[in-house]
Write a protein that holds these residues in place. Structure first.
Motif, PDB file in Angstrom:
ATOM      1  N   LEU A 131      -6.397  19.256  -6.479  1.00 50.60           N
ATOM      2  CA  LEU A 131      -5.930  20.555  -6.151  1.00 50.60           C
ATOM      3  C   LEU A 131      -6.451  21.162  -4.999  1.00 50.60           C
ATOM      4  O   LEU A 131      -7.347  20.762  -4.250  1.00 50.60           O
ATOM      5  N   GLU A 132      -5.568  22.145  -4.420  1.00 47.94           N
ATOM      6  CA  GLU A 132      -5.696  22.728  -3.193  1.00 47.94           C
ATOM      7  C   GLU A 132      -6.501  24.197  -3.280  1.00 47.94           C
ATOM      8  O   GLU A 132      -6.307  24.623  -4.207  1.00 47.94           O
ATOM      9  N   ILE A 133      -7.393  24.307  -2.364  1.00 46.24           N
ATOM     10  CA  ILE A 133      -8.079  25.673  -2.367  1.00 46.24           C
ATOM     11  C   ILE A 133      -7.249  26.718  -1.659  1.00 46.24           C
ATOM     12  O   ILE A 133      -6.883  26.599  -0.792  1.00 46.24           O
ATOM     13  N   GLU A 155      -5.522  26.185  -6.678  1.00 46.57           N
ATOM     14  CA  GLU A 155      -4.139  26.579  -6.979  1.00 46.57           C
ATOM     15  C   GLU A 155      -3.667  26.828  -8.334  1.00 46.57           C
ATOM     16  O   GLU A 155      -2.721  27.485  -8.427  1.00 46.57           O
ATOM     17  N   THR A 156      -4.578  26.526  -9.382  1.00 44.47           N
ATOM     18  CA  THR A 156      -4.343  26.719 -10.669  1.00 44.47           C
ATOM     19  C   THR A 156      -4.950  28.054 -11.012  1.00 44.47           C
ATOM     20  O   THR A 156      -4.786  28.684 -12.519  1.00 44.47           O
ATOM     21  N   GLY A 157      -5.556  28.803 -10.306  1.00 45.87           N
ATOM     22  CA  GLY A 157      -6.180  29.937 -10.532  1.00 45.87           C
ATOM     23  C   GLY A 157      -7.583  30.026 -11.001  1.00 45.87           C
ATOM     24  O   GLY A 157      -8.257  30.780 -11.325  1.00 45.87           O
ATOM     25  N   VAL A 158      -8.277  29.015 -11.381  1.00 47.83           N
ATOM     26  CA  VAL A 158      -9.752  28.304 -11.736  1.00 47.83           C
ATOM     27  C   VAL A 158     -10.414  28.511 -10.535  1.00 47.83           C
ATOM     28  O   VAL A 158     -10.349  28.058  -9.548  1.00 47.83           O
ATOM     29  N   GLY A 169      -7.383  25.839   1.968  1.00 46.75           N
ATOM     30  CA  GLY A 169      -6.315  24.783   2.489  1.00 46.75           C
ATOM     31  C   GLY A 169      -6.748  23.503   2.259  1.00 46.75           C
ATOM     32  O   GLY A 169      -6.033  22.419   2.227  1.00 46.75           O
ATOM     33  N   ASP A 170      -8.054  23.248   1.866  1.00 47.93           N
ATOM     34  CA  ASP A 170      -8.453  21.699   1.793  1.00 47.93           C
ATOM     35  C   ASP A 170      -8.084  21.324   0.582  1.00 47.93           C
ATOM     36  O   ASP A 170      -7.934  22.062  -0.493  1.00 47.93           O
ATOM     37  N   LYS A 171      -7.957  20.007   0.070  1.00 48.16           N
ATOM     38  CA  LYS A 171      -7.520  19.407  -1.134  1.00 48.16           C
ATOM     39  C   LYS A 171      -9.003  19.004  -1.744  1.00 48.16           C
ATOM     40  O   LYS A 171      -9.548  18.354  -0.912  1.00 48.16           O
ATOM     41  N   VAL A 172      -9.355  19.093  -3.107  1.00 43.21           N
ATOM     42  CA  VAL A 172     -10.571  18.617  -3.632  1.00 43.21           C
ATOM     43  C   VAL A 172     -10.144  17.867  -5.013  1.00 43.21           C
ATOM     44  O   VAL A 172      -9.137  18.240  -5.432  1.00 43.21           O
ATOM     45  N   GLY A 179     -15.136  20.487 -14.927  1.00 36.33           N
ATOM     46  CA  GLY A 179     -14.753  21.584 -13.962  1.00 36.33           C
ATOM     47  C   GLY A 179     -15.655  21.681 -12.726  1.00 36.33           C
ATOM     48  O   GLY A 179     -15.638  22.298 -11.865  1.00 36.33           O
ATOM     49  N   ASP A 180     -16.452  20.361 -12.461  1.00 37.11           N
ATOM     50  CA  ASP A 180     -17.166  20.213 -11.529  1.00 37.11           C
ATOM     51  C   ASP A 180     -16.485  19.502 -10.118  1.00 37.11           C
ATOM     52  O   ASP A 180     -15.423  18.857 -10.353  1.00 37.11           O
ATOM     53  N   TYR A 181     -16.875  19.975  -8.993  1.00 34.46           N
ATOM     54  CA  TYR A 181     -16.118  19.349  -7.727  1.00 34.46           C
ATOM     55  C   TYR A 181     -16.854  17.920  -7.587  1.00 34.46           C
ATOM     56  O   TYR A 181     -17.903  17.598  -8.033  1.00 34.46           O
ATOM     57  N   ILE A 182     -15.867  17.031  -7.244  1.00 41.28           N
ATOM     58  CA  ILE A 182     -16.280  15.573  -7.117  1.00 41.28           C
ATOM     59  C   ILE A 182     -16.204  15.261  -5.485  1.00 41.28           C
ATOM     60  O   ILE A 182     -17.258  15.014  -5.026  1.00 41.28           O
ATOM     61  N   GLU A 183     -15.129  15.467  -4.972  1.00 50.41           N
ATOM     62  CA  GLU A 183     -15.019  15.150  -3.458  1.00 50.41           C
ATOM     63  C   GLU A 183     -13.995  15.649  -2.607  1.00 50.41           C
ATOM     64  O   GLU A 183     -13.240  16.267  -3.418  1.00 50.41           O
ATOM     65  N   ARG A 184     -13.956  15.895  -1.493  1.00 45.57           N
ATOM     66  CA  ARG A 184     -12.878  16.214  -0.905  1.00 45.57           C
ATOM     67  C   ARG A 184     -11.892  15.034  -0.528  1.00 45.57           C
ATOM     68  O   ARG A 184     -12.255  14.177  -0.355  1.00 45.57           O
ATOM     69  N   VAL A 185     -10.563  15.448  -0.461  1.00 46.67           N
ATOM     70  CA  VAL A 185      -9.393  14.668  -0.360  1.00 46.67           C
ATOM     71  C   VAL A 185      -8.783  14.727   1.012  1.00 46.67           C
ATOM     72  O   VAL A 185      -8.514  15.847   1.425  1.00 46.67           O
ATOM     73  N   LYS A 186      -8.722  13.605   1.825  1.00 48.11           N
ATOM     74  CA  LYS A 186      -8.128  13.598   2.852  1.00 48.11           C
ATOM     75  C   LYS A 186      -6.641  13.441   2.890  1.00 48.11           C
ATOM     76  O   LYS A 186      -6.002  13.270   2.123  1.00 48.11           O
TER      77      LYS A 186
END
Length: 186
Positions: A131-133, A155-158, A169-172, A179-186
Motif C-alpha cells: 500500500l502507498e502512504i 491509501e485504504t484510509g487505515v 508517497g512510499d510504498k510499504v 496491521g503491522d508494517y513489514i518493509e518498504r517496497v522499492k
C-alpha cells in the motif's frame, strides 16, 4: 455421510445444523476404554470454538466446499463485490467474512473465497499487501537512532505505525492479519 474416521483437520463439517471447520482431530485410545476421536472445531459464522468426542463409527456430514481465487472489485454497502477470474461472474460477499483484514482491501486485489453450495462461508485477503502512504509527518534529521515508530495513513484510509524513515508517497508492505508494517517496497 462419512464415518468419523474419514475426517481430517481442515475439513468443513455440518455439525448440529451449523458449518464448522475442523482445527484439530485426534484419535484417542484410553487404556481399556473404547477408542474415540477428539475434535476441536470452530463455527464458520460465529467463530465459537466447539469440542466434541466422536465415536469411531459415528456418521458425520462433510460439507462440499469450493475455494477459489477472486478479484476484489468494489464495496457495495455491507458487501464486497468480487469477480471470478475465469468466468467473470460477480458475487456479493458479506464484509464480516473478511474480518479485520477487510480494511486493507483495495480494488483489483486477489482474495480467496470459499463457497458451500452457492453460499459464501469463508473469505480471506492476502497475508501481505503493498500500500502507498498517503499521509505521514516528515522525519526530523537525526531522529532515527532508535527503532521509533510514527503514525502513517495508507491509501485504504487505515492508520498504521511505520519507522521514521518512511515518507509520504512510499510504498510499504503490511501484514493484513495484525496491521503491522513489514518493509518498504522499492
Amino acid at each position: 455421510m462419512a464415518k468419523a474416521s474419514d475426517v481430517k483437520s481442515g475439513n468443513v463439517l455440518r455439525f448440529n445444523g451449523e458449518l464448522v471447520t475442523v482445527e484439530e482431530f485426534i484419535h484417542r485410545t484410553p487404556g481399556n476404554l473404547r477408542a474415540f476421536y477428539q475434535a476441536r472445531m470452530r463455527n464458520v459464522k460465529t467463530g465459537k470454538l466447539v469440542e466434541y468426542r466422536f465415536r469411531t463409527d459415528e456418521e458425520v456430514e462433510i460439507a462440499r466446499v469450493e475455494t477459489n481465487d477472486y478479484q476484489y472489485l468494489y464495496e457495495d454497502g455491507d458487501f464486497f463485490v468480487v469477480m471470478d477470474n475465469e468466468t467473470y461472474e460477480q458475487f456479493n460477499i458479506p464484509k464480516l467474512l473478511f474480518g479485520s483484514t477487510a480494511r486493507f482491501l483495495k480494488e483489483g486485489m486477489n482474495v480467496i473465497v470459499a463457497f458451500e453450495s452457492d453460499e459464501p462461508i469463508m473469505a480471506q485477503a492476502p497475508q501481505n499487501v503493498e500500500l502507498e502512504i498517503t499521509y505521514t509527518e516528515p522525519a526530523v534529521k537525526g531522529d532515527t537512532s532508535t527503532n521509533a515508530l510514527k503514525k502513517a495513513t495508507v491509501e485504504t484510509g487505515v492508520e498504521i505505525n511505520v519507522p521514521l524513515f518512511i515518507n509520504q508517497g512510499d510504498k510499504v508492505k503490511v501484514d493484513t492479519r495484525t496491521g503491522d508494517y513489514i518493509e518498504r517496497v522499492k
